[in-house]
Design an enzyme around this catalytic site. Structure first.
Site, mmCIF file in Angstrom:
data_model
loop_
_atom_site.group_PDB
_atom_site.id
_atom_site.type_symbol
_atom_site.label_atom_id
_atom_site.label_comp_id
_atom_site.label_asym_id
_atom_site.label_seq_id
_atom_site.Cartn_x
_atom_site.Cartn_y
_atom_site.Cartn_z
ATOM 1 N N GLY A 155 -6.814 0.846 2.566
ATOM 2 C CA GLY A 155 -6.885 1.009 1.163
ATOM 3 C C GLY A 155 -6.726 -0.213 0.532
ATOM 4 O O GLY A 155 -6.004 -0.236 -0.489
ATOM 5 N N ALA A 156 -7.498 -1.850 0.992
ATOM 6 C CA ALA A 156 -7.096 -2.799 0.347
ATOM 7 C C ALA A 156 -7.481 -3.452 -0.406
ATOM 8 O O ALA A 156 -7.243 -4.959 -0.529
ATOM 9 C CB ALA A 156 -6.089 -3.937 1.989
ATOM 10 N N ASN A 157 -8.439 -2.626 -0.986
ATOM 11 C CA ASN A 157 -9.079 -3.496 -2.417
ATOM 12 C C ASN A 157 -9.036 -3.187 -3.205
ATOM 13 O O ASN A 157 -9.701 -4.517 -3.707
ATOM 14 C CB ASN A 157 -10.012 -2.632 -1.728
ATOM 15 N N THR A 158 -8.017 -3.304 -3.316
ATOM 16 C CA THR A 158 -7.564 -2.647 -5.130
ATOM 17 C C THR A 158 -6.063 -2.736 -4.439
ATOM 18 O O THR A 158 -4.959 -2.299 -3.647
ATOM 19 C CB THR A 158 -8.332 -2.117 -5.748
ATOM 20 N N GLY A 159 -5.061 -2.760 -6.285
ATOM 21 C CA GLY A 159 -4.010 -1.875 -6.135
ATOM 22 C C GLY A 159 -3.187 -2.818 -5.547
ATOM 23 O O GLY A 159 -2.899 -3.842 -5.603
ATOM 24 N N ILE A 160 -1.815 -2.283 -5.174
ATOM 25 C CA ILE A 160 -0.848 -2.603 -4.151
ATOM 26 C C ILE A 160 -0.966 -3.648 -3.113
ATOM 27 O O ILE A 160 -0.443 -4.622 -2.400
ATOM 28 C CB ILE A 160 0.799 -2.093 -4.436
ATOM 29 N N SER A 214 6.044 7.894 -2.162
ATOM 30 C CA SER A 214 6.197 8.244 -3.463
ATOM 31 C C SER A 214 7.499 8.543 -3.338
ATOM 32 O O SER A 214 8.103 9.946 -3.004
ATOM 33 C CB SER A 214 5.027 8.261 -4.055
ATOM 34 N N TYR A 270 -0.510 16.262 -4.524
ATOM 35 C CA TYR A 270 0.241 15.452 -3.930
ATOM 36 C C TYR A 270 1.486 14.876 -4.014
ATOM 37 O O TYR A 270 1.872 13.590 -2.737
ATOM 38 C CB TYR A 270 0.233 14.264 -5.657
HETATM 39 N N1 LIG Z 1 0.319 3.688 -8.453
HETATM 40 C C1 LIG Z 1 2.031 3.746 -8.260
HETATM 41 O O1 LIG Z 1 2.089 4.197 -9.694
HETATM 42 C C2 LIG Z 1 2.406 4.869 -7.478
HETATM 43 C C3 LIG Z 1 3.220 5.131 -7.199
HETATM 44 C C4 LIG Z 1 4.112 5.477 -6.179
HETATM 45 C C5 LIG Z 1 2.906 5.694 -5.583
HETATM 46 N N2 LIG Z 1 2.132 4.690 -5.215
HETATM 47 C C6 LIG Z 1 1.178 4.687 -3.579
HETATM 48 O O2 LIG Z 1 0.907 3.739 -3.291
HETATM 49 C C7 LIG Z 1 -0.882 3.833 -2.431
HETATM 50 C C8 LIG Z 1 -1.590 2.765 -3.241
HETATM 51 O O3 LIG Z 1 -1.728 3.258 -4.447
HETATM 52 P P1 LIG Z 1 -2.756 2.018 -5.950
HETATM 53 O O4 LIG Z 1 -1.228 2.800 -6.763
HETATM 54 O O5 LIG Z 1 -2.637 0.443 -5.271
HETATM 55 O O6 LIG Z 1 -3.617 2.593 -6.173
HETATM 56 P P2 LIG Z 1 -5.430 1.796 -5.859
HETATM 57 O O7 LIG Z 1 -5.229 1.315 -6.942
HETATM 58 O O8 LIG Z 1 -6.226 3.301 -6.279
HETATM 59 O O9 LIG Z 1 -5.974 2.058 -4.692
HETATM 60 C C9 LIG Z 1 -5.614 3.256 -3.921
HETATM 61 C C10 LIG Z 1 -6.440 2.695 -2.724
HETATM 62 O O10 LIG Z 1 -6.714 4.101 -1.973
HETATM 63 C C11 LIG Z 1 -7.663 3.782 -0.980
HETATM 64 N N3 LIG Z 1 -8.807 5.363 -0.525
HETATM 65 C C12 LIG Z 1 -8.841 5.940 -1.557
HETATM 66 N N4 LIG Z 1 -9.229 6.904 -0.808
HETATM 67 C C13 LIG Z 1 -9.941 6.474 0.642
HETATM 68 C C14 LIG Z 1 -9.989 7.104 1.689
HETATM 69 N N5 LIG Z 1 -9.974 8.090 1.534
HETATM 70 N N6 LIG Z 1 -10.457 6.539 3.007
HETATM 71 C C15 LIG Z 1 -9.997 4.737 2.659
HETATM 72 N N7 LIG Z 1 -9.279 4.743 1.350
HETATM 73 C C16 LIG Z 1 -8.954 5.547 0.468
HETATM 74 C C17 LIG Z 1 -8.464 3.295 -1.955
HETATM 75 O O11 LIG Z 1 -10.277 3.016 -2.042
HETATM 76 P P3 LIG Z 1 -11.054 3.002 -3.295
HETATM 77 O O12 LIG Z 1 -11.431 1.758 -3.837
HETATM 78 O O13 LIG Z 1 -12.448 2.758 -2.925
HETATM 79 O O14 LIG Z 1 -10.922 4.148 -3.995
HETATM 80 C C18 LIG Z 1 -7.824 1.681 -2.505
HETATM 81 O O15 LIG Z 1 -8.042 1.020 -2.163
HETATM 82 C C19 LIG Z 1 -0.958 4.941 -2.405
HETATM 83 O O16 LIG Z 1 -0.641 5.644 -1.196
HETATM 84 C C20 LIG Z 1 -0.011 5.184 -3.516
HETATM 85 O O17 LIG Z 1 0.183 7.040 -3.284
HETATM 86 C C21 LIG Z 1 1.523 4.282 -6.042
#
Ligand SMILES: NC(=O)c1ccc[n+]([C@@H]2O[C@H](COP(=O)([O-])OP(=O)(O)OC[C@H]3O[C@@H](n4cnc5c(N)ncnc54)[C@H](OP(=O)(O)O)[C@@H]3O)[C@@H](O)[C@H]2O)c1
Ligand SMILES: *[C@@H]1O[C@H](CO)[C@@H](O)[C@H](O)[C@H]1NC(C)=O
Ligand SMILES: *[C@@H]1O[C@H](CO)[C@@H](O)[C@H](O)[C@H]1NC(C)=O
Length: 329
Positions: free
Chosen positions: A56-61, A185, A210
């Site tokens: 999941g490295a295309n966006t976000g953290i 999380s 979740y």
């Molecule tokens: N943001 C927060 O406040 C927060 C807080 C606590 C924990 N986290 C954790 O941090 C991690 C990263 O989240 P983020 O906040 O960076 O969210 P995000 O911006 O939504 O990024 C999530 C990534 O996961 C990928 N993904 C989702 N479903 C997938 C699948 N079936 N197969 C492969 N890749 C998939 C997404 O791909 P697509 O772009 O193609 O959908 C995207 O690259 C997650 O595990 C989340 O639970 C985040």
């Protein structure tokens, strides 16, 4: 000119309390913002000659983590489900880091076949794997199912990563000292594992699901660390903070306008993806953690997870259930 200065002085004098209040509010907002940003990973460790895989490295953290590790000289593999987004992220990372060794591989964690295909590709074509980062995640989606019929959040956040990690263990061991970093999380603290109805078929609740998946992440870290003792592969789970990413994509559209208006300024205050990547980076590279395994981290420091995340019997039971669900011997 003098008139102008006088006018300003007059304005200041008659609005002293207002100006003071605005100044104090500004300082409070800045201090709060600073506090929300959290600690940064201070390690300067280089990763030249090492290989990292991030899901999941295309966006976000995930993308920010990939950029940081690319800047440290690693070969970085972005394992993503959307190839268009992944290729543009890879190009951006190559540009920003000056490291051309950033590649994209297809991975849909909602498909066990896709997980197996990626693991096979990595095992056959990569010489080593030093750091595996299980970062991809989906939050509070509707009652969806993975290709194999598992509830989506448990399937993607836990089961897909469970299988991927197990399939890559030989290569990780061969490359030791190596690390597995699992992005969980704070939400795990209110979770429980519904062993009697793991897919929440009876009563689906997107929040409950979740939390269960994120608790599963911490329990998996714990059990995996136990199983990997003495192999030179260490395991870390973490809470990244509250971050402005696309994670809220299934939640936000359902919000009423008034809720969005309230949420907007909050979104401006919480962590940027770069700030949100710091604890993941810390677990991946910090030298002083080299001999630690099975622990949970938050804000670039170790933290005690919730009681249900320290339950070794539950961790073992979850391992066995997961292994049978994904078809591992
Ligand atoms: N943001 C927060 O406040 C927060 C807080 C606590 C924990 N986290 C954790 O941090 C991690 C990263 O989240 P983020 O906040 O960076 O969210 P995000 O911006 O939504 O990024 C999530 C990534 O996961 C990928 N993904 C989702 N479903 C997938 C699948 N079936 N197969 C492969 N890749 C998939 C997404 O791909 P697509 O772009 O193609 O959908 C995207 O690259 C997650 O595990 C989340 O639970 C985040
Ligand atoms: C899901 O569970 C939470 C409590 O854990 C509750 O507040 C919420 O209303 C539930 N949602 C639905 C749709 O039932
Ligand atoms: C980890 O353990 C090894 C072997 O016992 C030791 O040489 C090394 O200094 C330790 N590293 C840290 C960071 O504690």
């Amino acid at each position: 000119m003098q008139n102008y200065a006088e006018e300003i002085r007059h304005f200041m004098e008659s609005h002293v309390s207002g100006i003071l209040a605005a100044l104090i509010a500004g300082v409070v907002v800045l201090a709060f913002r600073r506090w929300m940003a959290g600690r940064a990973c201070r390690s300067k460790a280089r990763l030249d000659g090492k290989t990292v895989l991030i899901t999941g490295a295309n966006t976000g953290i995930g993308k920010e983590t990939a950029l940081d590790l690319a800047c440290r000289g690693a070969r970085v593999i972005l394992a993503c489900r959307d190839m268009t987004k992944a290729h543009s992220a890879a190009e951006e990372i190559r540009q920003c880091s000056g490291n051309g060794n950033v590649v994209v591989k297809k991975l849909d964690l909602a498909s066990l076949q896709s997980v197996r295909d990626l693991a096979k590709d990595i095992q056959e074509n990569e010489e080593r794997l030093d750091i595996l980062i299980n970062n991809a995640g989906i939050m509070r989606c509707p009652k969806w199912q993975t290709e194999d019929g598992f509830e989506m959040q448990f399937g993607v956040n836990h089961l897909g990563h469970f299988l991927l990690t197990n399939c890559l263990l030989d290569l990780l061991k061969k490359s030791s000292p190596s690390r597995v970093v699992i992005v969980s999380s704070l939400a795990h603290e209110r979770g429980r594992i519904h062993f009697e109805d793991i897919n929440l078929d009876k009563d689906y609740n997107h929040s409950e699901s979740y939390r269960q998946s994120k608790l599963a992440n911490v329990l998996f870290c714990r059990e995996l660390a136990t199983r990997l003792q003495g192999t030179g592969v260490t395991v870390y789970s973490l809470h990244p903070g509250v971050i402005r990413t696309e994670l809220v994509r299934h939640l936000f559209p359902s919000f009423a306008l008034w809720k969005r208006i309230i949420v907007m300024p909050v979104m401006m205050m919480i962590k940027t993806p770069k700030e949100g990547a710091q604890t993941t980076i810390y677990c991946a590279v910090e030298e002083s953690l080299a001999n630690d395994s099975g622990l949970y981290y938050s804000n670039c420091a170790v933290k005690e997870p919730a009681a249900q995340a320290r339950d070794d019997a539950a961790a073992k039971k979850l391992w066995d259930l997961s292994a049978s669900m994904v078809g591992l011997a």
